[in-house]
Design an enzyme around this catalytic site. Structure first.
Site, PDB file in Angstrom:
ATOM      1  N   VAL A  80     -26.633  41.134 -83.250  1.00 49.04           N
ATOM      2  CA  VAL A  80     -27.800  40.406 -83.760  1.00 49.04           C
ATOM      3  C   VAL A  80     -29.014  40.492 -82.829  1.00 49.04           C
ATOM      4  CG1 VAL A  80     -26.459  38.780 -85.169  1.00 49.04           C
ATOM      5  CG2 VAL A  80     -27.076  38.165 -82.802  1.00 49.04           C
ATOM      6  N   ASN A 106     -25.303  31.904 -86.353  1.00 48.58           N
ATOM      7  CA  ASN A 106     -24.291  31.274 -85.489  1.00 48.58           C
ATOM      8  C   ASN A 106     -23.966  32.079 -84.235  1.00 48.58           C
ATOM      9  OD1 ASN A 106     -21.651  29.699 -84.886  1.00 48.58           O
ATOM     10  ND2 ASN A 106     -20.960  31.802 -85.248  1.00 48.58           N
ATOM     11  N   TYR A 179     -28.281  29.552 -71.096  1.00 51.03           N
ATOM     12  CA  TYR A 179     -27.749  29.008 -72.359  1.00 51.03           C
ATOM     13  C   TYR A 179     -28.582  27.812 -72.827  1.00 51.03           C
ATOM     14  CZ  TYR A 179     -24.262  27.419 -75.743  1.00 51.03           C
ATOM     15  OH  TYR A 179     -23.621  27.039 -76.903  1.00 51.03           O
ATOM     16  N   LYS A 183     -30.859  27.404 -76.277  1.00 51.93           N
ATOM     17  CA  LYS A 183     -30.637  26.384 -77.309  1.00 51.93           C
ATOM     18  C   LYS A 183     -31.856  25.458 -77.440  1.00 51.93           C
ATOM     19  CE  LYS A 183     -26.567  27.879 -78.474  1.00 51.93           C
ATOM     20  NZ  LYS A 183     -26.307  28.476 -79.805  1.00 51.93           N
TER      21      LYS A 183
HETATM   22  C1  BGC Z   1     -20.938  25.309 -75.247  1.00 52.80           C
HETATM   23  C2  BGC Z   1     -19.549  24.914 -74.803  1.00 52.80           C
HETATM   24  C3  BGC Z   1     -19.521  23.477 -74.341  1.00 52.80           C
HETATM   25  C4  BGC Z   1     -20.186  22.545 -75.322  1.00 52.80           C
HETATM   26  C5  BGC Z   1     -20.325  21.124 -74.797  1.00 52.80           C
HETATM   27  C6  BGC Z   1     -21.411  24.309 -76.264  1.00 52.80           C
HETATM   28  O1  BGC Z   1     -22.651  24.664 -76.781  1.00 52.80           O
HETATM   29  O2  BGC Z   1     -20.916  26.626 -75.789  1.00 52.80           O
HETATM   30  O3  BGC Z   1     -19.120  25.778 -73.762  1.00 52.80           O
HETATM   31  O4  BGC Z   1     -18.172  23.068 -74.154  1.00 52.80           O
HETATM   32  O5  BGC Z   1     -21.469  23.030 -75.658  1.00 52.80           O
HETATM   33  O6  BGC Z   1     -20.787  21.072 -73.483  1.00 52.80           O
END
Ligand code: BGC
Length: 281
Positions: A80, A106, A179, A183
């Site tokens: 993607v 997703n 990450y 998000k």
């Molecule tokens: C992550 C997980 C994590 C969860 C809560 C998710 O978005 O990918 O690794 O356990 O968030 O922290």
């Protein structure tokens, strides 16, 4: 009588297929949350494209499971984060099913490191799949949904887009800045997209899962000690399952949620309730 009514309503709900006749594409559907959504969509009556990045065997297994529910399914490989792959995948969906009603963006991954150790490759890989991937897939879906318009016998909307975000669009996460940034990006991407696509009657929302038992967070649940420390962060006292997210996604993509637009539905057993404040502050 009471018992009989309960049984009847349960049977009715088993027949209730809120996504009947709809064509859905779920990215990253060969495992984890995506797999759970693909199965739930199949059970809800949708034809499902199972997108996968690498593991064809796993994707074909999910296809077989969706087909076992009586719905159509197709596996399509695409990274993607690559524009050409995404465009080719949407062209294939168009050829196969002549349109698309639901996109679930997703596909996501983690490449964890302390910020001082994080390589540019780790940063780019996560932003590439989690954020650029959402952009490329949503753009392609929006184009197709605008072109087809509302099919009133199928749904009140011309299309539904569901982004799978994370509690980490809210909760900062040391050791995972790539990450969390991806998000956090998905949050305002989704809201801006919702504002922009509303006039086309395309509904756009996110689901923010908490800790769901999948391969992405295996170290957080695979030993009893790890699970016990994870559960301290979850007031409801259990880890989530892909099915928890699948059910929420079916509802959000269905006309039952027709007036829900631009929202993030948090499905986290209370992880975002600052559980450490239950006895403090
Ligand atoms: C992550 C997980 C994590 C969860 C809560 C998710 O978005 O990918 O690794 O356990 O968030 O922290």
């Amino acid at each position: 009588m009471q018992h009989d009514n309960t049984r009847k309503s349960r049977e009715a709900s088993m027949d209730y297929q809120p996504l009947r006749g709809q064509r859905a594409l779920v990215t990253g559907a060969s495992s984890g949350i995506g797999e759970g959504i693909a199965r739930a969509f199949g059970a809800a009556g949708a034809a499902v494209v199972v997108n996968y990045g690498g593991n064809a065997d796993a994707a074909y297994r999910v296809v077989d499971e969706v087909k076992a529910t009586g719905s159509e399914a197709l596996a399509i490989r695409a990274d993607v984060s690559k524009e050409a792959d995404v465009e080719a995948m949407f062209a294939e969906v168009q050829r196969a099913w002549a349109g698309i009603d639901i996109l679930v963006s997703n596909a996501g991954l983690q490449r964890d490191a302390a910020v001082t150790e994080m390589t540019l490759e780790q940063w780019n890989t996560v932003i590439g799949v989690n954020l650029t991937g959402a952009f490329l897939c949503c753009r392609a879906a929006a184009r197709a949904m605008i072109a087809q318009g509302v099919r009133a016998q199928i749904s009140r909307a011309a299309g539904k887009i569901v982004c799978i975000s994370s509690v980490h669009e809210i909760i900062p996460w040391a050791g995972h800045v790539n990450y969390a940034a991806s998000k956090g990006g998905v949050k305002l991407f989704m809201q801006s997209l919702a504002q922009e696509l509303a006039p086309h009657r395309i509904r756009v929302n996110s689901i923010a899962p908490g800790a769901i038992m999948t391969p992405i967070n295996r170290p957080a649940w695979e030993t009893p000690d790890a699970l016990a420390s994870l559960l301290k962060l979850i007031p409801y006292g259990r880890i989530g399952t892909p099915d928890d997210i699948g059910r929420a996604a079916v509802w959000l993509a269905s006309d039952d949620a027709d007036y829900v637009h631009g929202q993030t539905i948090v499905v986290d057993g209370g992880m975002t309730l600052y559980p450490e404040f239950a006895q403090g502050g």
